[in-house]
Scaffold this motif. Structure first.
Motif: not given
Length: 148
Positions: A138-144
């Motif tokens: 889980p991150t604050d933004y989606p991966p590239a």
């Protein structure tokens, strides 16, 4: 033998004089030394040093020897007292950490002992399986590259 012209000078001298007349238009010439100009003031008087490199000079140049500071007896006694107090506090912190780790190990071993006999052996073996390569973190933004 050098050829001479009507005026008695050699052809080499004539060519040299002609070259000197047109030389300023052909070549750049040497730069003149600036006395007290903007460049010497911006570099702090250091010859040939660009202003943006000046903060890095102390890291490059040989350090200057500084005189050892002298302390009074009172300052030395105060420093010794503070060093002993610091050492004492660090010993207390280390003791507290060791007691905490000992408690955790004891509780872990008690939890293993409370398991049924069949599960005790597998519970004591370490899990050396690597994490899956496609595991989503889980991150604050989606991966590239979304979706994976």
């Amino acid at each position: 033998p050098a050829m001479t012209t009507r005026l008695g000078s050699s052809s080499g001298e004539v060519a040299l004089r002609a070259l000197r007349r047109i030389a300023p238009s052909l070549s750049r010439g040497f730069a003149k030394k600036v006395k007290g100009g903007k460049a010497s003031q911006s570099a702090g008087g250091l010859k040939g040093v660009q202003p943006d490199l000046q903060p890095w000079l102390p890291l490059i140049l040989k350090p200057q020897k500084q005189a050892k500071p002298t302390f009074t007896k009172e300052e030395l006694q105060d420093a010794e007292r503070r060093a002993k107090e610091y050492s004492r506090q660090k010993s207390y912190q280390n003791l507290a950490w060791r007691r905490d780790m000992e408690t955790k190990f004891r509780l872990r071993n008690e939890a293993f002992a409370a398991l049924p006999e069949v599960l005790q052996h597998p519970a004591n073996e370490p899990d050396l399986e690597p994490f899956p390569l496609t595991r989503r973190i889980p991150t604050d933004y989606p991966p590239a590259a979304w979706p994976l």
